[in-house]
Design an enzyme around this catalytic site. Sequence first.
Site, PDB file in Angstrom:
ATOM      1  N   TYR A 288     -10.347  19.982  -7.717  1.00  0.00           N
ATOM      2  CA  TYR A 288     -11.350  19.008  -7.236  1.00  0.00           C
ATOM      3  C   TYR A 288     -12.673  19.660  -6.852  1.00  0.00           C
ATOM      4  O   TYR A 288     -12.692  20.704  -6.209  1.00  0.00           O
ATOM      5  CB  TYR A 288     -10.807  18.283  -5.998  1.00  0.00           C
ATOM      6  CG  TYR A 288      -9.660  17.350  -6.296  1.00  0.00           C
ATOM      7  CD1 TYR A 288      -9.905  16.025  -6.635  1.00  0.00           C
ATOM      8  CD2 TYR A 288      -8.346  17.796  -6.253  1.00  0.00           C
ATOM      9  CE1 TYR A 288      -8.853  15.167  -6.922  1.00  0.00           C
ATOM     10  CE2 TYR A 288      -7.291  16.940  -6.537  1.00  0.00           C
ATOM     11  CZ  TYR A 288      -7.553  15.633  -6.864  1.00  0.00           C
ATOM     12  OH  TYR A 288      -6.521  14.787  -7.154  1.00  0.00           O
TER      13      TYR A 288
ATOM     14  N   ASN B  31      -1.800   6.621   1.117  1.00  0.00           N
ATOM     15  CA  ASN B  31      -2.047   7.610   0.058  1.00  0.00           C
ATOM     16  C   ASN B  31      -2.320   9.005   0.621  1.00  0.00           C
ATOM     17  O   ASN B  31      -3.358   9.622   0.325  1.00  0.00           O
ATOM     18  CB  ASN B  31      -3.236   7.152  -0.800  1.00  0.00           C
ATOM     19  CG  ASN B  31      -2.791   6.893  -2.226  1.00  0.00           C
ATOM     20  OD1 ASN B  31      -1.804   7.461  -2.686  1.00  0.00           O
ATOM     21  ND2 ASN B  31      -3.518   6.029  -2.917  1.00  0.00           N
TER      22      ASN B  31
ATOM     23  N   ALA C  76       0.354   5.340 -10.732  1.00  0.00           N
ATOM     24  CA  ALA C  76       1.381   4.282 -10.781  1.00  0.00           C
ATOM     25  C   ALA C  76       1.340   3.448  -9.495  1.00  0.00           C
ATOM     26  O   ALA C  76       1.441   2.215  -9.524  1.00  0.00           O
ATOM     27  CB  ALA C  76       2.768   4.891 -10.972  1.00  0.00           C
ATOM     28  N   GLY C  77       1.171   4.131  -8.372  1.00  0.00           N
ATOM     29  CA  GLY C  77       1.110   3.417  -7.090  1.00  0.00           C
ATOM     30  C   GLY C  77      -0.109   2.500  -7.021  1.00  0.00           C
ATOM     31  O   GLY C  77      -0.021   1.387  -6.500  1.00  0.00           O
ATOM     32  N   ASP C  78      -1.218   2.927  -7.570  1.00  0.00           N
ATOM     33  CA  ASP C  78      -2.439   2.109  -7.562  1.00  0.00           C
ATOM     34  C   ASP C  78      -2.265   0.887  -8.467  1.00  0.00           C
ATOM     35  O   ASP C  78      -2.716  -0.215  -8.133  1.00  0.00           O
ATOM     36  CB  ASP C  78      -3.646   2.919  -8.056  1.00  0.00           C
ATOM     37  CG  ASP C  78      -3.784   4.247  -7.326  1.00  0.00           C
ATOM     38  OD1 ASP C  78      -3.391   4.309  -6.139  1.00  0.00           O
ATOM     39  OD2 ASP C  78      -4.266   5.213  -7.945  1.00  0.00           O
TER      40      ASP C  78
HETATM   41  P1  ADP Z   1       2.694   6.533  -5.520  1.00  0.00           P
HETATM   42  O1  ADP Z   1       2.048   6.874  -6.849  1.00  0.00           O
HETATM   43  O2  ADP Z   1       1.817   5.710  -4.644  1.00  0.00           O
HETATM   44  O3  ADP Z   1       3.369   7.662  -4.825  1.00  0.00           O
HETATM   45  P2  ADP Z   1       5.237   5.753  -6.634  1.00  0.00           P
HETATM   46  O4  ADP Z   1       5.420   7.104  -7.227  1.00  0.00           O
HETATM   47  O5  ADP Z   1       6.269   5.253  -5.700  1.00  0.00           O
HETATM   48  O6  ADP Z   1       3.833   5.531  -5.918  1.00  0.00           O
HETATM   49  O7  ADP Z   1       5.089   4.753  -7.855  1.00  0.00           O
HETATM   50  C1  ADP Z   1       4.700   3.416  -7.652  1.00  0.00           C
HETATM   51  C2  ADP Z   1       5.528   2.500  -8.506  1.00  0.00           C
HETATM   52  O8  ADP Z   1       5.345   2.877  -9.858  1.00  0.00           O
HETATM   53  C3  ADP Z   1       7.015   2.607  -8.248  1.00  0.00           C
HETATM   54  O9  ADP Z   1       7.410   1.772  -7.182  1.00  0.00           O
HETATM   55  C4  ADP Z   1       7.584   2.158  -9.577  1.00  0.00           C
HETATM   56  O10 ADP Z   1       7.629   0.747  -9.633  1.00  0.00           O
HETATM   57  C5  ADP Z   1       6.547   2.678 -10.571  1.00  0.00           C
HETATM   58  N1  ADP Z   1       6.996   3.956 -11.112  1.00  0.00           N
HETATM   59  C6  ADP Z   1       6.756   5.207 -10.645  1.00  0.00           C
HETATM   60  N2  ADP Z   1       7.380   6.140 -11.389  1.00  0.00           N
HETATM   61  C7  ADP Z   1       8.037   5.460 -12.378  1.00  0.00           C
HETATM   62  C8  ADP Z   1       8.874   5.822 -13.479  1.00  0.00           C
HETATM   63  N3  ADP Z   1       9.172   7.097 -13.735  1.00  0.00           N
HETATM   64  N4  ADP Z   1       9.354   4.831 -14.274  1.00  0.00           N
HETATM   65  C9  ADP Z   1       9.062   3.532 -14.048  1.00  0.00           C
HETATM   66  N5  ADP Z   1       8.287   3.120 -13.023  1.00  0.00           N
HETATM   67  C10 ADP Z   1       7.784   4.064 -12.192  1.00  0.00           C
END
Ligand code: ADP
Length: 317
Positions: A101, A163, A254-256
């Site tokens: 960053y 986050n 993915a979380g976003d």
């Molecule tokens: P963050 O990115 O905020 O830490 P997560 O890792 O918990 O959040 O991911 C957020 C959401 O994305 C999860 O609740 C799930 O629904 C989806 N997700 C994350 N990783 C996977 C995966 N390997 N396969 C399918 N869905 C996923």
Amino acid sequence: MPDILSLGECMVEFFAEEPLAEAKNLQKAFAGDALNLLAAASRLGSTCGFLSRVGDDPFQNYLLNGWESLGIDTSHVKRVQGRNGIYFISIYGYGERDFTYYRAGSAPSTMTPEDLDPDYIAQARVLHISGIAQAISASARATALAAARIAHEAHVCVSFDPNFRPALWSAEEARAAAEELLPHVDIALPSGPEESQQLFGLTTPQETADYLHGFGAYAVVVKLGEAGVYVSAEGGTGTVPAFTVPHVVDTTGAGDAFDGAFLHGLVQNMPPLDAARLGVVMAGLKVRGRGAIASLPEKSEVEAALAAWERKSDMLA
Ligand code: ADP
């Protein structure tokens, strides 16, 4: 006037398929949790606006045009002198990603509470605050708190995703910042189990939810990666499994994507568990491709996948 507002930083991304020392070609994109969330909600049809600053360096028009092309209102992004944050993603070893960053002193980190337009915030349905926005500077943290106060007083729903990023600040600082904001927060979207453990010292999703309800949040969703999400809300509590896909390429953002789709669902008056189903489908489809924004699915794809998933669940029930 947008329904969903999000406050935070978006940076320019440069991606290399190799370690930075060897890379000759880098692909340009942009991303940042607060903006990624809006991109997901906008993709599903919500009207969205970004609360931030953008610097007047050569990336200014690239960023503004890019945000606008995602359907995001930039009328309340303050144009200022200064540079925009930059980060590099490079691949090393067996596909591991390395993030570097250049963010300190970025234009968004100079945000101040005076940037805020109370009328713009008061007309929204949801204001989302990212913990990263609180982490980037003292004035951005004050801006996040001021925005949440304005929204809360105007009965605009306030959403918060901690986050937590240990590279930006300590768990103690992040927890103090979360706790100053939480009395104004209606929807909390933390991750577990690591984040909840590091930040709040709590192990189970239910403990995390109870702790956050204690400050007044009426809906808590704990994101649990491949285990899906735990929803604790007036109107529905339970676990929603992840929407699994055959090949996971990149879980960045993915979380976003979940947050954006979940908030879109709530704005559409979906019950929290239904909004969470929409969120996990959005996030599950996102992880099939690289990039926080480039790999977001189309609305039609999300709708088709959600309908197929629900049919399958009904058959198995
Ligand atoms: P963050 O990115 O905020 O830490 P997560 O890792 O918990 O959040 O991911 C957020 C959401 O994305 C999860 O609740 C799930 O629904 C989806 N997700 C994350 N990783 C996977 C995966 N390997 N396969 C399918 N869905 C996923």
